[in-house]
Design an enzyme around this catalytic site. Structure first.
Site, short mmCIF file in Angstrom:
data_model
loop_
_atom_site.label_atom_id
_atom_site.label_comp_id
_atom_site.label_asym_id
_atom_site.label_seq_id
_atom_site.Cartn_x
_atom_site.Cartn_y
_atom_site.Cartn_z
N SER A 31 0.87 -1.19 0.00
CA SER A 31 0.00 0.00 0.00
C SER A 31 0.90 1.23 0.00
CB SER A 31 -0.85 0.00 1.28
OG SER A 31 -1.36 1.30 1.54
N TYR A 62 -2.79 -0.91 10.48
CA TYR A 62 -2.73 -1.14 9.03
C TYR A 62 -1.37 -0.67 8.49
CZ TYR A 62 -4.10 -0.94 4.09
OH TYR A 62 -4.17 -1.12 2.72
C1 BGC Z 1 -6.25 1.73 1.75
C2 BGC Z 1 -7.38 2.63 1.30
C3 BGC Z 1 -6.92 4.08 1.26
C4 BGC Z 1 -5.62 4.21 0.48
C5 BGC Z 1 -5.06 5.62 0.53
C6 BGC Z 1 -5.04 1.96 0.90
O1 BGC Z 1 -4.01 1.14 1.31
O2 BGC Z 1 -6.68 0.38 1.67
O3 BGC Z 1 -8.48 2.50 2.18
O4 BGC Z 1 -7.91 4.87 0.65
O5 BGC Z 1 -4.65 3.32 1.01
O6 BGC Z 1 -5.03 6.13 1.82
#
Ligand code: BGC
Length: 230
Positions: free
Chosen positions: A114, A127
């Site tokens: 991510s 996260y």
């Molecule tokens: C998340 C999303 C978020 C994006 C930017 C991703 O890793 O799963 O929910 O909108 O990052 O923040």
């Protein structure tokens, strides 16, 4: 192309993915497995071997998130996010690496990271911690197995129109706010992430290992500076 489509609870979504692959002339099979457990990833490998004769590319794609102030974050939510996003990547990679090494095969692993492997995310500390872990895990094993011709890379999506964002994006204000956080000023499409995965899975990327390919409309480029202020 032969694909094992893994799902945890969304059997309908998996059946749809199988249909799409078959429509394009591929073969696919859907199986239920919890990738946070060793028996789950083993089930996926065994299916690939019994149905299709082996594995060339292993994709660790599962991810979950929830928002909570960290001083109120439950241990259950911490464990759920770490188990899927980080332990799942470890177990999937371990299984694939063992298979590649024991069979003397070149290998290819793609991990769904991510933008939050790089960008801190208040309210989503667990996260961000999971994705920061994926970054260094990928870099470490990319180096560890490079000599065996096993490539390991991350994709770092930004804000993409997928179910993980469905609730947030149902609100037009939040949709616009999130879109404006990317210099390209729009939300990404799932197929734009898929295209990056297809490239990493192919031999077109044969000299690429240990990188994160951001697919984020520029979100990782310090968008607060986009108007030349600073
Ligand atoms: C998340 C999303 C978020 C994006 C930017 C991703 O890793 O799963 O929910 O909108 O990052 O923040």
């Amino acid at each position: 192309m032969n694909v094992v489509v893994n799902y945890f609870s969304d059997s309908q979504g998996a059946a749809l993915a199988v249909q799409e692959i078959e429509k394009e002339g591929g073969k696919a099979v859907a199986i239920q497995a919890n990738i946070g457990e060793e028996s789950g990833v083993k089930k996926i490998l065994d299916t690939a071997i019994s149905k299709f004769g082996g594995v060339d590319v292993w994709v660790n794609n599962a991810g979950v998130e929830n928002q909570s102030p960290t001083h109120e974050l439950s241990l259950d939510d911490w464990n759920r996010v770490i188990s899927t996003n980080l332990t799942g990547v470890f177990l999937g990679s371990k299984t694939a690496l063992k298979y590649f090494v024991e069979n003397g095969k070149k290998g290819n692993i793609i991990n769904m990271s991510s933008v939050h492997e790089q960008i801190p995310w208040p309210g989503f500390a667990h996260y961000a911690a999971s994705k920061g872990g994926v970054k260094l895990f990928t870099e470490s094993i990319a180096m560890e197995y490079a000599k065996q011709n096993i490539r390991v890379n991350n994709i770092g999506p930004g804000a993409i129109n997928t179910p993980i964002n469905a609730k947030k994006f149902a609100d037009p204000v939040q949709y616009e706010q999130t879109a404006s956080m990317a210099p390209m000023h729009r939300i990404g499409k799932p197929e734009e992430v898929a295209a990056a995965a297809a490239w990493l899975a192919s031999d077109e990327s044969s000299y690429v290992t240990g990188v994160t390919l951001f697919v984020d409309g520029g979100m990782t480029l310090y968008p607060a500076f986009q108007d030349g202020k600073g």
